[in-house]
Design an enzyme around this catalytic site. Structure first.
Site, PDB file in Angstrom:
ATOM      1  N   GLY A  51     -46.807  17.663 -95.585  1.00 30.76           N
ATOM      2  CA  GLY A  51     -48.090  17.073 -95.962  1.00 30.76           C
ATOM      3  C   GLY A  51     -49.308  17.625 -95.258  1.00 30.76           C
ATOM      4  O   GLY A  51     -50.417  17.131 -95.477  1.00 30.76           O
ATOM      5  N   LYS A  80     -51.108  20.361 -95.590  1.00 29.76           N
ATOM      6  CA  LYS A  80     -52.207  20.848 -96.439  1.00 29.76           C
ATOM      7  C   LYS A  80     -52.707  19.732 -97.353  1.00 29.76           C
ATOM      8  O   LYS A  80     -53.877  19.722 -97.737  1.00 29.76           O
ATOM      9  CB  LYS A  80     -51.773  22.096 -97.203  1.00 29.76           C
ATOM     10  CG  LYS A  80     -51.481  23.225 -96.240  1.00 29.76           C
ATOM     11  CD  LYS A  80     -51.074  24.499 -96.865  1.00 29.76           C
ATOM     12  CE  LYS A  80     -50.520  25.451 -95.815  1.00 29.76           C
ATOM     13  NZ  LYS A  80     -49.167  25.080 -95.335  1.00 29.76           N
ATOM     14  N   CYS A 107     -45.668  31.578 -96.084  1.00 29.26           N
ATOM     15  CA  CYS A 107     -45.758  32.027 -94.686  1.00 29.26           C
ATOM     16  C   CYS A 107     -44.889  33.273 -94.538  1.00 29.26           C
ATOM     17  O   CYS A 107     -43.910  33.267 -93.793  1.00 29.26           O
ATOM     18  CB  CYS A 107     -45.408  30.913 -93.711  1.00 29.26           C
ATOM     19  SG  CYS A 107     -43.910  30.051 -94.078  1.00 29.26           S
ATOM     20  N   ALA A 127     -44.595  18.439 -99.022  1.00 33.21           N
ATOM     21  CA  ALA A 127     -44.043  17.925 -97.760  1.00 33.21           C
ATOM     22  C   ALA A 127     -43.989  19.033 -96.699  1.00 33.21           C
ATOM     23  O   ALA A 127     -43.734  20.173 -97.055  1.00 33.21           O
ATOM     24  CB  ALA A 127     -42.641  17.372 -97.992  1.00 33.21           C
TER      25      ALA A 127
HETATM   26  N1  SAM Z   1     -47.414  22.353 -98.098  1.00 33.89           N
HETATM   27  C1  SAM Z   1     -46.576  21.820 -97.054  1.00 33.89           C
HETATM   28  C2  SAM Z   1     -47.444  21.487 -95.850  1.00 33.89           C
HETATM   29  O1  SAM Z   1     -48.532  22.051 -95.703  1.00 33.89           O
HETATM   30  O2  SAM Z   1     -47.025  20.638 -95.058  1.00 33.89           O
HETATM   31  C3  SAM Z   1     -45.445  22.772 -96.708  1.00 33.89           C
HETATM   32  C4  SAM Z   1     -44.651  23.185 -97.920  1.00 33.89           C
HETATM   33  S1  SAM Z   1     -43.247  24.160 -97.581  1.00 33.89           S
HETATM   34  C5  SAM Z   1     -43.926  25.711 -97.236  1.00 33.89           C
HETATM   35  C6  SAM Z   1     -42.554  24.380 -99.156  1.00 33.89           C
HETATM   36  C7  SAM Z   1     -42.123  23.126 -99.864  1.00 33.89           C
HETATM   37  O3  SAM Z   1     -41.536  23.496-101.119  1.00 33.89           O
HETATM   38  C8  SAM Z   1     -41.086  22.318 -99.144  1.00 33.89           C
HETATM   39  O4  SAM Z   1     -41.552  21.016 -98.965  1.00 33.89           O
HETATM   40  C9  SAM Z   1     -39.889  22.330-100.086  1.00 33.89           C
HETATM   41  O5  SAM Z   1     -39.201  21.112-100.075  1.00 33.89           O
HETATM   42  C10 SAM Z   1     -40.517  22.584-101.430  1.00 33.89           C
HETATM   43  N2  SAM Z   1     -39.590  23.181-102.425  1.00 33.89           N
HETATM   44  C11 SAM Z   1     -38.354  23.692-102.217  1.00 33.89           C
HETATM   45  N3  SAM Z   1     -37.818  24.105-103.391  1.00 33.89           N
HETATM   46  C12 SAM Z   1     -38.724  23.843-104.351  1.00 33.89           C
HETATM   47  C13 SAM Z   1     -38.745  23.996-105.755  1.00 33.89           C
HETATM   48  N4  SAM Z   1     -37.737  24.538-106.422  1.00 33.89           N
HETATM   49  N5  SAM Z   1     -39.845  23.587-106.428  1.00 33.89           N
HETATM   50  C14 SAM Z   1     -40.900  23.053-105.762  1.00 33.89           C
HETATM   51  N6  SAM Z   1     -40.914  22.870-104.428  1.00 33.89           N
HETATM   52  C15 SAM Z   1     -39.852  23.258-103.731  1.00 33.89           C
END
Ligand code: SAM
Length: 472
Positions: free
Chosen positions: A116, A118, A234, A114
């Site tokens: 979304g 990528k 990032c 999320a």
């Molecule tokens: N890939 C997404 C995009 O391109 O739109 C952005 C992802 S963001 C950098 C990191 C994601 O890791 C968030 O959606 C967050 O909710 C999720 N996240 C947070 N804690 C997590 C955990 N313990 N395990 C897996 N995902 C986690």
């Protein structure tokens, strides 16, 4: 430290990464220039036309814009013609395309998906090769925006789940590519989001690094031999980036994959073989990415004979009722499945086996293509179907001009009503926006309430011009 200033420990940390001249260029780029706005066009819905922006060097679909328009006031944005995305993130497209160049029918998992951005890239790449994308987001409240963005993108080869990463350990090594775009300390967003500077600390970096290790640990066992892990954050610091790569290579049978990135792009090779986007070097925000490949078979590698015998068929094929078939294009090559609430979904026929295979380990994964549900003799179509490329050409459509389209998207009354009686789709520039059901001189607006435009609309004569146009 004043509110919004760059933390002093962060500047020290960057001083260990960049030499003095570069450090000052970096700081001035983060603190004194505006962040970049990028858009990436959807190949299913638009050939991106760019009148004022600059192409992003690592993708043919991405552009940066000089000014950030109000995207809400562009109906084609709601139709999924493009995604607003930082250009550095678009680097994933170049990398994933190269990695999967010779893979047929790839199985792809996006573990932290999320909102979304990528996943939209991976959906395209998978789809070009008849492949399968599972987009997972652990935080339940973020799943609706993930589904919305993927539905807008319109690809039916996408499935969505919401599990903690360790839950995936029940799966055999199925994946050709796993992306972990990890939750991180967010340093790369310091230009865009001044608040992120106040939330940053060395402790937070350490906390993020340990969490990333926890999330990374089950991943190698999910990769096929030869499969790839793309790890991205990032951030700039080594704990969350190169140190993680070194740890992965020491702990698992993973090897760094070198890639020849054209030097004129300004993306830096890191010491351990990763790639770093710095905002003073590229026209984008801070971003780190590294690629690892599974080499040996220290981890479990394929389904055992026992596991193969145990393959059940947890999701049964369902015949579509006639009232639903009337909405679907002929020769749609979709298999129907239904959930406990009676909703119909469409799964591309040639991915049904894969969907069933994964569903036995992870029972709650949703195909993105939600079609709708029967109500008496009628069928109520869903927004996901409206945004897909599976609609029967004979379904009436009513083309709206921009202001009328925005009124429809705001769920307000517009002046004109479609001429047909019954179901049809509203469209703008030939792109489907959503459903209506016409009743004589008026119609019911079936645009999803929770997706509607909330801001007040300017009058039609005051709509700001967009710095680009989209065309089918
Ligand atoms: N890939 C997404 C995009 O391109 O739109 C952005 C992802 S963001 C950098 C990191 C994601 O890791 C968030 O959606 C967050 O909710 C999720 N996240 C947070 N804690 C997590 C955990 N313990 N395990 C897996 N995902 C986690």
């Amino acid at each position: 430290m004043e509110k919004g200033e760059l933390p002093i420990d962060f500047i020290h940390q960057m001083g260990n990464i960049l030499d003095e001249t570069e450090l000052s260029e970096f700081i001035s780029s983060v603190t004194s220039t505006a962040s970049v706005t990028g858009i990436r066009f959807n190949p299913l819905k638009a050939s991106g036309l760019n009148e004022s922006g600059k192409p992003v060097p690592w993708t043919q679909r991405g552009f940066t814009l000089e000014n950030r328009p109000n995207f809400t006031l562009d109906p084609s944005f709601h139709a999924g013609a493009y995604y607003v995305q930082d250009p550095s993130s678009m680097f994933v497209e170049w990398v994933a395309k190269k990695l999967l160049a010779t893979t047929k029918k790839p199985f792809i998992l996006d573990l932290a998906a999320a909102p979304g951005g990528k996943s939209t890239i991976l959906a395209e790449i998978a789809s070009e090769k008849n492949g399968f994308l599972l987009a997972n987001e652990v935080i339940k409240s973020r799943v609706p925006i993930l589904k919305q963005n993927l539905a807008k993108w319109g690809y039916a080869n996408v499935f969505v789940s919401s599990f903690e990463v360790p839950v995936f350990s029940t799966l055999p090594p199925l994946f050709d590519l796993i992306l972990l775009d990890a939750p991180c300390s967010g340093e790369g967003l310091f230009r865009k989001d001044v608040k992120a500077r106040d939330e940053w600390s060395l402790e937070h970096v350490n906390h993020c690094a340990s969490r990333q290790k926890r999330i990374l640990s089950p991943i190698p066992a999910l990769l096929k031999e030869g499969g790839y892990l793309i790890y991205s954050t990032c951030t700039y610091n080594t704990q969350e980036n190169d140190d993680q790569i070194a740890w992965l290579c020491q702990t698992f049978s993973l090897e760094i994959v070198p890639m020849e990135v054209p030097p004129q792009w300004g993306i830096i090779n890191t010491e351990k073989g990763g790639f770093q986007c710095f905002p003073h070097r590229v026209n984008g925000e801070g971003f780190y990415l590294a690629v690892l490949q599974k080499i040996g078979s220290k981890e479990r590698n394929s389904l055992t004979e026992q596991e193969k015998r145990n393959v059940k068929v947890p999701r049964k094929k369902i015949n579509f009722p006639d009232a639903l078939s009337a909405f679907l294009k002929k020769d749609n090559q979709l298999v129907g499945v239904q959930d406990n609430s009676g909703n119909y979904y469409g799964v591309p026929e040639d991915l049904f086996e894969e969907f069933n295979l994964i569903s036995q380990y992870l029972p709650f994964i949703d195909p993105i293509l939600l079609l709708g549900a029967s109500k008496g003799n009628d069928f109520i179509p869903e927004q996901e179907l409206a945004l897909s490329s599976y609609i029967n050409e004979e379904v009436p459509h009513w083309e709206l001009e921009r202001h009328e389209a925005l009124l429809y998207l705001k769920k307000e009354v517009s002046n004109s009503a479609p001429p047909n009686v019954g179901w049809g789709k509203m469209s703008y520039n030939g792109l489907s926006l959503g459903w209506y059901k016409a009743i004589g001189h008026r119609y019911n607006n079936y645009f999803p309430k929770h997706w509607r435009i909330m801001m007040p609309l300017p009058p039609s004569s005051h709509l700001p011009e967009l710095p680009f146009s989209t065309r089918l």
